[in-house]
Design an enzyme around this catalytic site. Structure first.
Site: not given
Ligand code: AMP
Length: 281
Positions: A60, A36
């Site tokens: 979701q 993030h």
């Molecule tokens: P989430 O909180 O899991 O919904 O993720 C929020 C955003 O962070 C989304 O756009 C994810 O694709 C991105 N994200 C989560 N983990 C990673 C990672 N390891 N590398 C890059 N982006 C990430």
């Protein structure tokens, strides 16, 4: 850094921004990690103002998924975001985002028929729903999404294009732990043994990539994945696919001009992890 939990007060603030302000949006579900953080840093570098949303979106999650136990660490997240230079955090309650039962359902065609779209019915509807809401509330110039959720990123790019959202989607590279495991808020669920065996995902795809010349067909790669699985007895494979990186259709060969990308999802105990890698760099 200002934290808004009320949508109405956030909108009051939003109205005060002059039209030329370049706004970066980073939508998250919180429990923030370096993955993030990389999105937030990029947004801070490219915009006048960065809005990070923290919302564990119920629509979701499937009925038997981890919505209830998903980690919620708002205070710690805000500390981190302050250090990274985020300007605004929007962290609304569920009843603020969805005051009534929702009636609109997004039916996504081909892009939703494989991978997580197929494994998690309704998931991408929920993603498109909440992302549309967040776009309308924040009116960003740029929105940052990680390629860790590759299919999600493609669907959001399509959403923005088809529904003429006046913003650019910025896809961001996958951030990994030192041993290659893709960072995820769900990694904190893993026991030490599960954490060890979670390396199956990145290690297997990395090995395939390094030895791609030895595989003549997608079938041969699949056989290798099944063989590799035997060394990781607690891993339950959900899917392994090699698909075209733009339309997620099957590739007819493993040649660079087919733009093949590997996608994997697997369970370590109750924890479902995903990862993906291009076959050719
Ligand atoms: P989430 O909180 O899991 O919904 O993720 C929020 C955003 O962070 C989304 O756009 C994810 O694709 C991105 N994200 C989560 N983990 C990673 C990672 N390891 N590398 C890059 N982006 C990430």
């Amino acid at each position: 850094m200002q934290v808004y939990q009320e949508i109405s007060s956030f909108l009051q603030f939003r109205k005060t921004l002059s039209p030329g302000t370049q706004i970066g949006l980073v939508p998250t579900m919180g429990a923030l990690h370096e993955g993030h953080a990389s999105l937030v840093r990029q947004s801070v570098a490219e915009n006048d103002l960065t809005i990070v949303t923290i919302f564990v979106n119920p629509t979701q999650f499937g009925p038997n998924e981890d919505f209830e136990k998903y980690p919620r660490t708002l205070e710690k997240d805000c500390e981190l975001l302050k250090q990274m230079g985020a300007d605004i955090v929007l962290a609304p309650q569920r009843s603020q985002v969805y005051p009534d039962e929702t009636q609109i359902y997004f039916n996504i065609r081909d892009l939703d028929k494989k991978l997580c779209g197929a494994s998690r019915p309704g998931h991408m509807n929920g993603v498109v729903q909440v992302v549309s809401i967040l776009f309308h509330l924040t009116l960003p110039t740029r929105a940052y999404f990680g390629l860790k959720d590759y299919q999600q990123c493609l669907i959001i790019q399509q959403l923005v294009k088809e529904l003429h959202f006046p913003l650019s989607v910025v896809p961001c590279a996958i951030i990994r732990e030192h041993d290659g495991l893709a960072m995820s808020s769900r990694n904190m669920y893993l026991s030490p043994e599960e954490r060890n065996q979670a390396l199956f995902l990145s290690q297997t795809m990395q090995t395939i990539r390094e030895n791609i010349a030895d595989f003549s067909t997608v079938g041969a790669v699949r056989a290798f994945v099944n063989e590799a699985l035997t060394k990781f007895p607690i891993v339950k494979l959900d899917y392994f696919e090699i698909l075209n990186d733009t339309n997620l259709k099957e590739v007819s060969s493993l040649l660079p001009d087919e733009h093949p990308r590997m996608f994997m999802a697997a369970y370590l105990g109750k924890t479902r992890l995903i990862d993906n890698m291009p076959v050719f760099i």
